[in-house]
Structures are given as structure tokens and as C-alpha cells.
Design a protein around this motif. Sequence first.
Motif, PDB file in Angstrom:
ATOM      1  N   SER A 301       4.091 -16.508  16.454  1.00 29.06           N
ATOM      2  CA  SER A 301       3.400 -16.931  15.703  1.00 29.06           C
ATOM      3  C   SER A 301       3.419 -16.906  14.068  1.00 29.06           C
ATOM      4  N   GLU A 302       4.143 -15.620  13.559  1.00 23.63           N
ATOM      5  CA  GLU A 302       4.331 -15.292  12.487  1.00 23.63           C
ATOM      6  C   GLU A 302       5.449 -14.490  12.275  1.00 23.63           C
ATOM      7  N   VAL A 303       6.046 -14.369  10.846  1.00 25.71           N
ATOM      8  CA  VAL A 303       6.886 -13.869  10.363  1.00 25.71           C
ATOM      9  C   VAL A 303       6.541 -12.878   9.055  1.00 25.71           C
ATOM     10  N   VAL A 304       6.425 -11.619   9.127  1.00 24.51           N
ATOM     11  CA  VAL A 304       5.918 -11.014   8.099  1.00 24.51           C
ATOM     12  C   VAL A 304       6.564  -9.749   7.401  1.00 24.51           C
ATOM     13  N   MET A 305       6.673  -9.642   6.230  1.00 29.17           N
ATOM     14  CA  MET A 305       7.454  -8.638   5.613  1.00 29.17           C
ATOM     15  C   MET A 305       6.527  -7.541   4.965  1.00 29.17           C
ATOM     16  N   VAL A 306       6.349  -6.535   5.227  1.00 29.92           N
ATOM     17  CA  VAL A 306       5.617  -5.415   4.555  1.00 29.92           C
ATOM     18  C   VAL A 306       6.213  -4.803   3.479  1.00 29.92           C
ATOM     19  N   MET A 307       5.706  -4.849   2.056  1.00 30.12           N
ATOM     20  CA  MET A 307       6.219  -4.365   0.856  1.00 30.12           C
ATOM     21  C   MET A 307       5.325  -3.329   0.225  1.00 30.12           C
ATOM     22  N   GLU A 308       5.902  -2.601  -0.657  1.00 23.80           N
ATOM     23  CA  GLU A 308       5.200  -1.909  -1.566  1.00 23.80           C
ATOM     24  C   GLU A 308       4.209  -2.850  -2.555  1.00 23.80           C
ATOM     25  N   TYR A 309       2.988  -2.237  -2.660  1.00 22.06           N
ATOM     26  CA  TYR A 309       1.927  -3.004  -3.382  1.00 22.06           C
ATOM     27  C   TYR A 309       2.169  -2.692  -4.899  1.00 22.06           C
ATOM     28  N   ILE A 310       2.521  -3.570  -5.658  1.00 23.66           N
ATOM     29  CA  ILE A 310       2.648  -3.343  -7.129  1.00 23.66           C
ATOM     30  C   ILE A 310       1.448  -3.579  -7.989  1.00 23.66           C
ATOM     31  N   ALA A 311       0.677  -2.921  -8.575  1.00 21.05           N
ATOM     32  CA  ALA A 311      -0.737  -3.225  -8.962  1.00 21.05           C
ATOM     33  C   ALA A 311      -0.890  -3.802 -10.444  1.00 21.05           C
ATOM     34  N   GLY A 312       0.137  -3.601 -11.196  1.00 19.05           N
ATOM     35  CA  GLY A 312       0.127  -3.912 -12.615  1.00 19.05           C
ATOM     36  C   GLY A 312       0.136  -5.332 -13.207  1.00 19.05           C
TER      37      GLY A 312
END
Length: 660
Positions: A301-312
Motif C-alpha cells: 500500500s505504501e513506500v515510506v522513507m523516514v528521515m531526520e526532521y529539520i525544523a529551520g
Amino acid sequence: MLLWFCASPGAVVEFVACEEQVEVQRGAQARLHCSFHSSSLPVACCWIHNREKEVVDGPQTRISSSQSESTLLITHTMPHHTGTYTLVVRHRHGIQRRSVYLSVIEAPLAPASPPLVSQLSTRSLVLSWVGPNYDGGSAILGYVVEMRAEAPGQAGDWCVVANRCMNTSLRVRSGLEPQVMYRFRVRAYNSSGASEPSEESGLVKMETLEEKEEEPTYVTVTVDTTHKVSDHYTVGKKLGVGRFGQVFLLRHKQTCEIYAGKFYRCRTSKERKAARREMDIMNYLHHPKLVQYLAAYDTTSEVVMVMEYIAGGELFERIVHESFEHTEPTSVRYMKQILEGMQYVHKQNIVHLDLKPENIVCVDSTDIQVKIIDFGLASKLEPGKELKVMHGTPEFMAPEVVNYEPVGLETDMWSIGVICFILLSGESPFQGDNVPETHALVTAAHYEFDQESFEDISDEARDFISSLLQKDLRNRLSCDQALDHPWMASFSRPTTRTRTLSKKKMKSFLARHKWKKTAWAVQALHRMTALSYRPDYPGEPSEELAWGGEAEQAIERLAEELQKEPRFQCTLRDAVLPEGATAQLTCMVDGYPQPVVEWLLNDERLVETSRVTAERSEERCSLVLTSLRPSDSGIYTCKATNDHGEALCSAKLGVAAQDL
């Protein structure tokens, strides 16, 4: 000839004094006032709120109107009073409208989420949160961030970490101690005041001193084909949309750490293969200046890549903010980081192929550290095998991409040159009026250092850009050469070139690119002709806009208020003219319905002839007599009649006979 004349401009309403916007604090008095001039009297007027409801006198509203002005007074404003107030002025020929927007402002609601913690170390961390669901009727000006140290069974006082945070993220660098536990909360504020605090964050324990000295650890991602991302993460708000799919905020269910999830649109096997290729490439790219991927999920159903959250946020968005001082030395520091990141990428024999300002982001809202993101179009170069591509953003494409010629690591260097050009000047060197024109400018490698835009820019910076924007890719600087360029070294030695650079053109550049991103939505709205809408603030509303039932009834009632017997605004005057002259007897009469006018001579109905003609123009009535004779002497009367009565206006005309 004698002319009795009363001026009468066209029968329109001219608004001569009317504010477009009024802003008041909640509970204060609001005064909405419009002055106008109408050449057609009488007039009747009413106020309509949000095109739906007539405003009438009541406990909190007072209306006073005349033939030249109208005032709406709201004695105690509340949020529900916010909106567009339209003054409708009706006369015998139709209606005119003028709108005033009333903003009733108050302190905003509290931020919608507690602050979330990421990038935790011994003495710093990054907080991020969601803004309030209601801004209090006025734009959010910033946030106040508070923290409190806690020990088992004991909590300290809340103290302010930052009182002018302009974004929904903040890197906290001061006041934190290793192994101490803290809670955080946030308040939003606007021109009216500060909100209540948000929900408190979870208890956060700072890392130990030993952990501070550890080198960054990188993850080699193995694609998980058994689980879904929702098995391990809670999916939060949408962060962005791209050609690949969408990015959402993720929170790990066990650690509560915050990440970003890139959800690929994999409707075909080709799209799924492209997503897998990006995952493979990111396993080669472990560097502090590059976004890091941490996990991957590939299910039916899906392809997901988890990455660091860059907040700036995006670099250029950061630069144009009023709190940021934009100078040439700070630009050098940003370009140096971009080059260091791409130097590592190129050492892996990988070409990015989509370098542009949107893909350079700040680590947080207070530092000058940046990272490169979005490697969705990146490719690994294979020895002895040419690579040709047909994708990218037109104004950042290198000539070889536009011409569909083999690309190389040098292709990224062209894009870096374009980014640097815009960073220093706010102008895009190859932006044409359309895509073909942009492509033509790129392939010609034609650009100019505008004298005004580069007035305060050093010669070293111009040489740096020129060394990258070379049509022949073999002549462009490599990352190593660019880092050794004299301009790169200039920021580390004493310099007097610290003059603040103008942000005006960069703001225009960003506005243009935001417009491009949303153009599809505008086009879609244009196709929805049945729902077409042009806001009636400021200025006049479109005649096509629909009024609410109550508002429509109020406007119809204005016609009843116009009902009035005839009345002369400008009357006839006595005069004596010589024989043979021309007389024009003029008066002005109003009334509703419009009066029927007839002329009398000595109380007898006057019959028009070749010498005697009656003229009528709106309220102006004229009787013209040519080649006057002594027999034309007498009492002339203008009689105006409608359903509500009649009015008379008379004057004596004497014709003096000429001496023989």
C-alpha cells in the motif's frame, strides 16, 4: 444670451471618505464611516455584514445616515463582529457599494500542540510545535518559549528561554545542564497580547557529558517489507508536497522522537523503482550537511522513507525574515556549507541534479547551519556510461540538461552558481517570461551582473559566480576548487564588507516562486465559474456576487425609502433679455419615482415649437427660447409631478423691444 444654470454631474455616487480597514481591540468601540456625494437625490442606504445580514440599530449598534454620509457605531466589539461591512447606497438609477473590513483582535489561542523535542544533546535541543488554531484576528508576531527544571518530587519556576521566537521551532542552547530534566511550554502573541501557555512537553532529560563527545552515528537503511510505518510511528501534520508524494511529521511511538516521513506515490512499478533507487543512494550519503535517512518501509500500500526532521525552514525564507541580517560574509558561510556537503556527495560519484533554494534548509531558526535535502532525482555515475536527463527546475538547469547532453558532477556546480547569484542579488540570472525563454537564456549562458543589484558585492564574489556559470562544463570549478577560491577565504579574515544587503528583490523572487507552486490551484478556481468570487474588500464588490436573503430584502427596502415627492434643488430666476436673444431657463428637481415635468407660460401649458424646446437631463430641466419676441414675456413655471405630489418653480422673463 442669458443662461440660468445649475451644475449636474453624472448620476453616480462618489465615495469621498471611507476607510478600507478598521482594527480594534476586543471590547472597544468601532466606528465605520463613509462620506459620499450623489448627483442624484434622494438616496437611501443600509449596512450589510458579510453580504448576509442587515445591520440595524440595537443594544450594541447605532446607525446614523444622511444624504451625504453614513456611520455605523459598534459600542462593544466581539470576535463575531469581525468581517466585511458593505454600505449600500441606492438612488433612482441603481446602487453603489463600498466595503470596510473590521478586524476585532484579541490575544490568540494557545499553540495547538505541546513543544516536541528533537536533536537532543548535553546542553542543547530543538523544540518544534504547531501554531494556534485561532490567531485572535491579527497575525501571529512570534512565540514566547518557557522552560522549567524538575527534580524528583520538586519543580522549579517557569523561566523564559526566548521571548521573540519568529518560527514554530527553536534551538535552545543556553540554560541547559547535562542530565537535568526539563519541561517546556510555548505562548503565541500578536499585537493584542500573549496567549495562554500550550500544553507542557514531556519530561526531557539532557544527555551525559560523555555522550556529548561522541561522533555522529549514521544508519545504513534496510528496507522493512514486513511492517507499515504506522506500526512504529504516529503520523502527524503534513509538512510538504512534491513531485514524489507528500512529507508528514512522524513521532516514534516508543522514544517520542520527532522525524519526517517521505510518503512516495508508487502507482506504477517505475515509481516504486525510483523510490528504491533514492533509498539506495542515501545509504552512501552520511555527512553532517546532508539530510539523513533513518528507516524505510515498502509494502503493497505504501513506500515510506523516514528521515531526520529539520525544523529551520528554507534558507531563503530565513534570510528575508526581518530578524536576520543579510550580508556578504554570512552568504559565504552558507555557500561554504553547501559546497562541503556537495563535495562529499561528489566523492561518492553521485550527482544531485535538483539543487535549488528550496532544497537548502536551516537546521533550526536561530543558527546558520544548513543541510541539503531531496535526493529524489540524484543518480550515481557509472564509469564509461553516459547519463542524460530531462528533469529539473528550468532556471537552475545547466545547459547540458536543457540540450539533453551527458551530465556530470559539474552539472551540480552550475546550479550552485545560480543559487549564489540569487543569494547575493535576489535576482534569478536565467529567469525568462516562460520556460522556452528561460531555456534559451540557459543554453546561451547569458547573464549580467546588474549594477544596482551587485553594487555592494565584491569582485571576488562575482568571479566566484562567473567561474561556476561556464557553458562548457569542463571549465567550471569543482567543489574542491570552489572551496579554495579567494571568496571562500574572505569571511575568515578581518573585513570591512559587512554592509547589509537589500532583501527587496529576494522577497520578490520568493513571492514569484510561491505563486508558481500554487498556480494550479488558481487555474482550477478559474474553471469553477459557477463559484467565481472576487472579494469585496477593499473597494467595490463584483455585481455577480450573491447576497444573502436577508441582505437582499434590506436592499429592496431601500427603494421604499427613496419614495419622495418632487422638490426643486435649484430654482428659476427672474431676468430681462433683449429682443432677438436666446434664453435658457434651467432648474433642478428631484423626487422618486422620477417626476414628470411640464412647462407653463402664464399658467397655460406651453407648446413646443421651432423656437421653444424643453430639455431634460437627469434632475436638470431646461427650457430654451430662441429669437426672443416681446410676446414671449411672462411668468414661466416648471411643474414636476409624481405619485407623491407636485412642486412648482416660477420666474418672470421680460423681453425688451429694440429701438427702431
